[in-house]
Structure formats: C-alpha cells, structure tokens
Scaffold this motif. Structure first.
Motif, mmCIF file in Angstrom:
data_model
loop_
_atom_site.group_PDB
_atom_site.id
_atom_site.type_symbol
_atom_site.label_atom_id
_atom_site.label_comp_id
_atom_site.label_asym_id
_atom_site.label_seq_id
_atom_site.Cartn_x
_atom_site.Cartn_y
_atom_site.Cartn_z
ATOM 1 N N UNK A 192 0.841 -1.204 0.000
ATOM 2 C CA UNK A 192 0.000 0.000 0.000
ATOM 3 C C UNK A 192 0.871 1.247 0.000
ATOM 4 N N UNK A 193 1.909 1.270 0.831
ATOM 5 C CA UNK A 193 2.804 2.424 0.870
ATOM 6 C C UNK A 193 3.509 2.615 -0.467
ATOM 7 N N UNK A 194 3.920 1.535 -1.108
ATOM 8 C CA UNK A 194 4.566 1.623 -2.414
ATOM 9 C C UNK A 194 3.605 2.193 -3.456
ATOM 10 N N UNK A 195 2.364 1.728 -3.433
ATOM 11 C CA UNK A 195 1.374 2.225 -4.385
ATOM 12 C C UNK A 195 1.095 3.705 -4.202
ATOM 13 N N UNK A 196 0.960 4.133 -2.958
ATOM 14 C CA UNK A 196 0.728 5.557 -2.697
ATOM 15 C C UNK A 196 1.937 6.374 -3.130
ATOM 16 N N UNK A 197 3.135 5.905 -2.807
ATOM 17 C CA UNK A 197 4.346 6.624 -3.223
ATOM 18 C C UNK A 197 4.479 6.707 -4.725
ATOM 19 N N UNK A 198 4.140 5.627 -5.419
ATOM 20 C CA UNK A 198 4.202 5.631 -6.878
ATOM 21 C C UNK A 198 3.205 6.621 -7.468
ATOM 22 N N UNK A 199 1.995 6.634 -6.927
ATOM 23 C CA UNK A 199 0.982 7.575 -7.424
ATOM 24 C C UNK A 199 1.419 9.015 -7.204
ATOM 25 N N UNK A 200 1.994 9.311 -6.049
ATOM 26 C CA UNK A 200 2.458 10.669 -5.767
ATOM 27 C C UNK A 200 3.586 11.054 -6.707
ATOM 28 N N UNK A 201 4.541 10.145 -6.913
ATOM 29 C CA UNK A 201 5.662 10.450 -7.811
ATOM 30 C C UNK A 201 5.189 10.669 -9.241
ATOM 31 N N UNK A 202 4.271 9.833 -9.707
ATOM 32 C CA UNK A 202 3.785 9.997 -11.075
ATOM 33 C C UNK A 202 3.016 11.300 -11.236
ATOM 34 N N UNK A 203 2.197 11.639 -10.252
ATOM 35 C CA UNK A 203 1.443 12.886 -10.331
ATOM 36 C C UNK A 203 2.393 14.081 -10.302
ATOM 37 N N UNK A 204 3.368 14.063 -9.404
ATOM 38 C CA UNK A 204 4.323 15.159 -9.309
ATOM 39 C C UNK A 204 5.146 15.270 -10.592
ATOM 40 N N UNK A 205 5.547 14.129 -11.142
ATOM 41 C CA UNK A 205 6.330 14.144 -12.380
ATOM 42 C C UNK A 205 5.526 14.681 -13.543
ATOM 43 N N UNK A 206 4.236 14.374 -13.582
ATOM 44 C CA UNK A 206 3.388 14.856 -14.664
ATOM 45 C C UNK A 206 3.241 16.379 -14.584
ATOM 46 N N UNK A 207 3.060 16.915 -13.370
ATOM 47 C CA UNK A 207 2.917 18.362 -13.203
ATOM 48 C C UNK A 207 4.224 19.066 -13.543
ATOM 49 N N UNK A 208 5.350 18.521 -13.054
ATOM 50 C CA UNK A 208 6.642 19.143 -13.342
ATOM 51 C C UNK A 208 6.967 19.086 -14.830
ATOM 52 N N UNK A 209 6.635 17.987 -15.488
ATOM 53 C CA UNK A 209 6.894 17.878 -16.924
ATOM 54 C C UNK A 209 6.047 18.876 -17.694
ATOM 55 N N UNK A 210 4.813 19.063 -17.281
ATOM 56 C CA UNK A 210 3.952 20.031 -17.964
ATOM 57 C C UNK A 210 4.479 21.445 -17.775
ATOM 58 N N UNK A 211 4.922 21.757 -16.579
ATOM 59 C CA UNK A 211 5.461 23.102 -16.331
ATOM 60 C C UNK A 211 6.749 23.326 -17.119
ATOM 61 N N UNK A 212 7.612 22.312 -17.187
ATOM 62 C CA UNK A 212 8.851 22.449 -17.942
ATOM 63 C C UNK A 212 8.549 22.647 -19.418
ATOM 64 N N UNK A 213 7.581 21.906 -19.927
ATOM 65 C CA UNK A 213 7.223 21.992 -21.337
ATOM 66 C C UNK A 213 6.700 23.380 -21.669
ATOM 67 N N UNK A 214 5.905 23.952 -20.784
ATOM 68 C CA UNK A 214 5.351 25.284 -21.023
ATOM 69 C C UNK A 214 6.461 26.322 -21.015
ATOM 70 N N UNK A 215 7.393 26.192 -20.089
ATOM 71 C CA UNK A 215 8.454 27.180 -19.971
ATOM 72 C C UNK A 215 9.477 27.086 -21.098
ATOM 73 N N UNK A 216 9.865 25.897 -21.484
ATOM 74 C CA UNK A 216 10.977 25.754 -22.418
ATOM 75 C C UNK A 216 10.558 25.746 -23.878
ATOM 76 N N UNK A 217 9.315 25.429 -24.190
ATOM 77 C CA UNK A 217 8.897 25.305 -25.580
ATOM 78 C C UNK A 217 7.960 26.425 -26.023
ATOM 79 N N UNK A 218 7.947 27.525 -25.313
ATOM 80 C CA UNK A 218 7.010 28.588 -25.658
ATOM 81 C C UNK A 218 7.365 29.265 -26.980
ATOM 82 N N UNK A 219 8.614 29.175 -27.439
ATOM 83 C CA UNK A 219 9.011 29.829 -28.680
ATOM 84 C C UNK A 219 8.740 29.008 -29.930
#
Length: 82
Positions: free
Chosen positions: A21-48
C-alpha cells in the motif's frame, strides 16, 4: 485468528500488505508530481516553438479493378479458412 496460521505468518502478511500500500501511494504521488513538473517544464521551455497540427494527414484510398477485387476476396477467404 485461524488455528493453522502462525503469528509470524499473520505478521508477515500484514507487513507485506502495508509495504504494498505504501509503495502504491508513493508511486501515485511520484507519477502525479512528475506529470505536473513535466507540464510546467514543457510550457516554460517550448514557448518559442510554433504549435503543432492536432490532426493527421488526409486518408488515401485507391480504387481496385474488378480483377484485383476478386484476388483480394480470394485472399481473404484463404486467410479466414485457417
């Protein structure tokens, strides 16, 4: 508590369930955080860059002659018999 199950087996199973259960919760948190960070990076670096098309190319089609249609029908029959 069932009599044929030892205390160690129950503790071991409880431990494995908690770790899973702890592994599943940790995996879900990491995937969600990675998705948000990837979206923010994409917006910042590819705006041109210009925006990409959202649709694919047009579909192409070719008219078959009657002989080709007969050959294709025979091929489909042979493959469906297998």
């Amino acid at each position: 508590m069932p009599q044929h199950v030892s205390v160690y087996q129950l503790l071991g199973m409880t431990f494995l369930v908690l770790v899973t259960v702890a592994w599943g919760i940790g995996l879900a948190v990491m995937l969600r955080r990675g998705r948000v960070e990837a979206a923010m990076w994409r917006v910042q670096s590819l705006s041109g860059l210009p925006h990409q098309r959202q649709v694919g190319p047009e579909r192409e089609s070719v008219e078959l002659t009657p002989v080709e249609q007969d050959e294709f029908a025979g091929l489909v029959r042979r493959l469906s018999d297998r």
